[in-house]
Design a protein around this motif. Sequence first.
Motif, PDB file in Angstrom:
ATOM      1  N   PRO A 148     -16.863  18.531 -16.452  1.00 17.87           N
ATOM      2  CA  PRO A 148     -18.204  18.016 -16.116  1.00 17.87           C
ATOM      3  C   PRO A 148     -18.157  16.680 -15.387  1.00 17.87           C
ATOM      4  O   PRO A 148     -18.939  16.451 -14.450  1.00 17.87           O
ATOM      5  N   ALA A 149     -17.240  15.785 -15.820  1.00 21.19           N
ATOM      6  CA  ALA A 149     -17.135  14.475 -15.172  1.00 21.19           C
ATOM      7  C   ALA A 149     -16.689  14.630 -13.717  1.00 21.19           C
ATOM      8  O   ALA A 149     -17.210  13.950 -12.821  1.00 21.19           O
ATOM      9  N   VAL A 150     -15.738  15.513 -13.466  1.00 20.16           N
ATOM     10  CA  VAL A 150     -15.250  15.737 -12.105  1.00 20.16           C
ATOM     11  C   VAL A 150     -16.356  16.313 -11.223  1.00 20.16           C
ATOM     12  O   VAL A 150     -16.571  15.862 -10.086  1.00 20.16           O
ATOM     13  N   LEU A 151     -17.069  17.292 -11.740  1.00 15.08           N
ATOM     14  CA  LEU A 151     -18.128  17.922 -10.950  1.00 15.08           C
ATOM     15  C   LEU A 151     -19.217  16.921 -10.564  1.00 15.08           C
ATOM     16  O   LEU A 151     -19.679  16.893  -9.421  1.00 15.08           O
ATOM     17  N   VAL A 152     -19.613  16.079 -11.538  1.00 20.70           N
ATOM     18  CA  VAL A 152     -20.683  15.119 -11.263  1.00 20.70           C
ATOM     19  C   VAL A 152     -20.179  13.982 -10.376  1.00 20.70           C
ATOM     20  O   VAL A 152     -20.902  13.497  -9.504  1.00 20.70           O
ATOM     21  N   LYS A 153     -18.949  13.556 -10.598  1.00 19.62           N
ATOM     22  CA  LYS A 153     -18.371  12.470  -9.803  1.00 19.62           C
ATOM     23  C   LYS A 153     -18.405  12.805  -8.312  1.00 19.62           C
ATOM     24  O   LYS A 153     -18.699  11.953  -7.460  1.00 19.62           O
ATOM     25  N   TYR A 154     -18.125  14.058  -7.991  1.00 18.75           N
ATOM     26  CA  TYR A 154     -18.044  14.434  -6.584  1.00 18.75           C
ATOM     27  C   TYR A 154     -19.344  15.031  -6.049  1.00 18.75           C
ATOM     28  O   TYR A 154     -19.348  15.720  -5.035  1.00 18.75           O
ATOM     29  N   THR A 155     -20.443  14.755  -6.785  1.00 16.74           N
ATOM     30  CA  THR A 155     -21.776  15.031  -6.244  1.00 16.74           C
ATOM     31  C   THR A 155     -22.530  13.714  -6.119  1.00 16.74           C
ATOM     32  O   THR A 155     -23.750  13.664  -6.252  1.00 16.74           O
ATOM     33  N   SER A 156     -21.780  12.614  -5.875  1.00 14.90           N
ATOM     34  CA  SER A 156     -22.379  11.284  -5.806  1.00 14.90           C
ATOM     35  C   SER A 156     -23.427  11.177  -4.712  1.00 14.90           C
ATOM     36  O   SER A 156     -24.301  10.314  -4.755  1.00 14.90           O
ATOM     37  N   GLY A 157     -23.346  12.065  -3.731  1.00 17.26           N
ATOM     38  CA  GLY A 157     -24.359  12.037  -2.690  1.00 17.26           C
ATOM     39  C   GLY A 157     -25.700  12.527  -3.191  1.00 17.26           C
ATOM     40  O   GLY A 157     -26.734  12.259  -2.597  1.00 17.26           O
ATOM     41  N   VAL A 158     -25.692  13.262  -4.331  1.00 15.05           N
ATOM     42  CA  VAL A 158     -26.925  13.789  -4.907  1.00 15.05           C
ATOM     43  C   VAL A 158     -27.405  12.906  -6.055  1.00 15.05           C
ATOM     44  O   VAL A 158     -28.583  12.601  -6.187  1.00 15.05           O
ATOM     45  N   VAL A 159     -26.465  12.466  -6.904  1.00 11.86           N
ATOM     46  CA  VAL A 159     -26.807  11.668  -8.076  1.00 11.86           C
ATOM     47  C   VAL A 159     -26.096  10.323  -7.969  1.00 11.86           C
ATOM     48  O   VAL A 159     -24.868  10.265  -7.991  1.00 11.86           O
ATOM     49  N   HIS A 160     -26.867   9.255  -7.834  1.00  9.52           N
ATOM     50  CA  HIS A 160     -26.273   7.939  -7.612  1.00  9.52           C
ATOM     51  C   HIS A 160     -26.233   7.092  -8.891  1.00  9.52           C
ATOM     52  O   HIS A 160     -25.186   6.619  -9.303  1.00  9.52           O
ATOM     53  N   TYR A 161     -27.375   6.899  -9.521  1.00  8.55           N
ATOM     54  CA  TYR A 161     -27.476   5.950 -10.622  1.00  8.55           C
ATOM     55  C   TYR A 161     -26.661   6.425 -11.826  1.00  8.55           C
ATOM     56  O   TYR A 161     -26.682   7.599 -12.192  1.00  8.55           O
ATOM     57  N   GLY A 162     -25.918   5.485 -12.440  1.00 12.05           N
ATOM     58  CA  GLY A 162     -24.993   5.834 -13.513  1.00 12.05           C
ATOM     59  C   GLY A 162     -25.614   6.603 -14.654  1.00 12.05           C
ATOM     60  O   GLY A 162     -25.050   7.584 -15.140  1.00 12.05           O
ATOM     61  N   ALA A 163     -26.814   6.167 -15.121  1.00 11.95           N
ATOM     62  CA  ALA A 163     -27.464   6.843 -16.242  1.00 11.95           C
ATOM     63  C   ALA A 163     -27.823   8.275 -15.868  1.00 11.95           C
ATOM     64  O   ALA A 163     -27.684   9.203 -16.679  1.00 11.95           O
ATOM     65  N   PHE A 164     -28.300   8.474 -14.626  1.00 12.32           N
ATOM     66  CA  PHE A 164     -28.625   9.825 -14.186  1.00 12.32           C
ATOM     67  C   PHE A 164     -27.371  10.685 -14.073  1.00 12.32           C
ATOM     68  O   PHE A 164     -27.393  11.888 -14.345  1.00 12.32           O
ATOM     69  N   ARG A 165     -26.293  10.063 -13.635  1.00 10.12           N
ATOM     70  CA  ARG A 165     -25.026  10.796 -13.583  1.00 10.12           C
ATOM     71  C   ARG A 165     -24.622  11.268 -14.979  1.00 10.12           C
ATOM     72  O   ARG A 165     -24.155  12.393 -15.146  1.00 10.12           O
ATOM     73  N   SER A 166     -24.797  10.398 -15.968  1.00  5.55           N
ATOM     74  CA  SER A 166     -24.432  10.752 -17.340  1.00  5.55           C
ATOM     75  C   SER A 166     -25.291  11.898 -17.854  1.00  5.55           C
ATOM     76  O   SER A 166     -24.804  12.791 -18.547  1.00  5.55           O
ATOM     77  N   LEU A 167     -26.587  11.874 -17.498  1.00  2.68           N
ATOM     78  CA  LEU A 167     -27.466  12.974 -17.897  1.00  2.68           C
ATOM     79  C   LEU A 167     -27.040  14.269 -17.218  1.00  2.68           C
ATOM     80  O   LEU A 167     -27.029  15.340 -17.838  1.00  2.68           O
ATOM     81  N   ALA A 168     -26.696  14.174 -15.931  1.00  2.00           N
ATOM     82  CA  ALA A 168     -26.241  15.357 -15.208  1.00  2.00           C
ATOM     83  C   ALA A 168     -24.942  15.887 -15.796  1.00  2.00           C
ATOM     84  O   ALA A 168     -24.761  17.107 -15.957  1.00  2.00           O
ATOM     85  N   GLU A 169     -24.042  14.965 -16.135  1.00  3.24           N
ATOM     86  CA  GLU A 169     -22.777  15.356 -16.752  1.00  3.24           C
ATOM     87  C   GLU A 169     -23.030  16.056 -18.087  1.00  3.24           C
ATOM     88  O   GLU A 169     -22.417  17.076 -18.409  1.00  3.24           O
ATOM     89  N   GLY A 170     -23.963  15.483 -18.870  1.00  8.94           N
ATOM     90  CA  GLY A 170     -24.293  16.090 -20.155  1.00  8.94           C
ATOM     91  C   GLY A 170     -24.903  17.465 -19.998  1.00  8.94           C
ATOM     92  O   GLY A 170     -24.623  18.377 -20.787  1.00  8.94           O
TER      93      GLY A 170
END
Length: 328
Positions: A148-170
């Motif tokens: 999940p961390a890898v998938l979200v990390k490399y969608t940084s163009g879609v999800v920028h803010y750290g908290a939102f990234r964590s929600l997306a990862e979750g």
Amino acid sequence: MTTTNHRTMIGGQAVIEGVMMRGPQSTAMAVRRPGGEIHLETWENSSIRDRWPILGLPILRGVVSFVEMLVFGYKTLMTSAEISGMLEETDQEAVRADAASPSEQTDTAAAAKEDESDAPSSKGMTAVAGFSMVLGLLLAVGLFLVLPAVLVKYTSGVVHYGAFRSLAEGAVRLGLFVGYLALLSRMEDVKRLYGYHGAEHKTIYCYEHGDELTVENARRYTRLHPRCGTSFLLIVIIIGIVVSSFITWDNLAVRVLLKLLLLPLVVGVSYEIIKFAGRHDTGLMRAVLAPGLWLQKLTTREPDDSQLEVAIRSLQAVLTGNRADDAW
């Protein structure tokens, strides 16, 4: 049916063709043999907390309980596979020797010594079993923490803010978890295992409501129980999402490492939450436990009467005769 509800700390897990129950003083495992009879084994409870009382403190006790049940649960699964006839005959003696008590191991070793050249090594089987368990844990870490961390990390163009990234990862992690359970629930052997999981819950409900432990009485209860390992794992994922929101995304390797280091804390906090929720029947606590109950629709199935009979035998073996002994 009586409305008296006694909240018990007795719990267990489904095993191959059986149910393991852990009571206040002892643990029992009932398994249906290939011939139809029920095989019952019991053990006196022991824990590292008996030698190190500090491990009984909040948070720490949850971590210890989780690790001990993980190890013991794996051993009972292996033993039940042998008893139920699932393992090949050449593997059975080594598994039994590994799971036996010290006195039983002495007798087994003496009997096996004569066939040492033909039988597989008990140490070898133990090593293979241990390797399988470690490999399974590594795969779980890779699937539910790293991927999940890898998938979200490399969608940084879609999800920028750290908290939102964590929600997306979750969300990805939760989706993988539910999808994994859904796939498992379609396998015939797992369906049978989940039937015993349902039998465990129905039997405990029957006991908690003060009814006589019979197949007819147990059959009437729901197979969804709030104090279940499935609910606990879901809470672990949710607490993990909260904790992960405070961990940096700057370096993926550091993020994964910190999440692994904080995993015991997440497990310990989740244990305290489900323990508290189990003791307080309020609207808020029911809401906290509701998602876990929904998820149990994947991890339990309606048991048949023979499965309920096995679960009842296992539960009866750990009762002390005093309901206060196992009060939650």
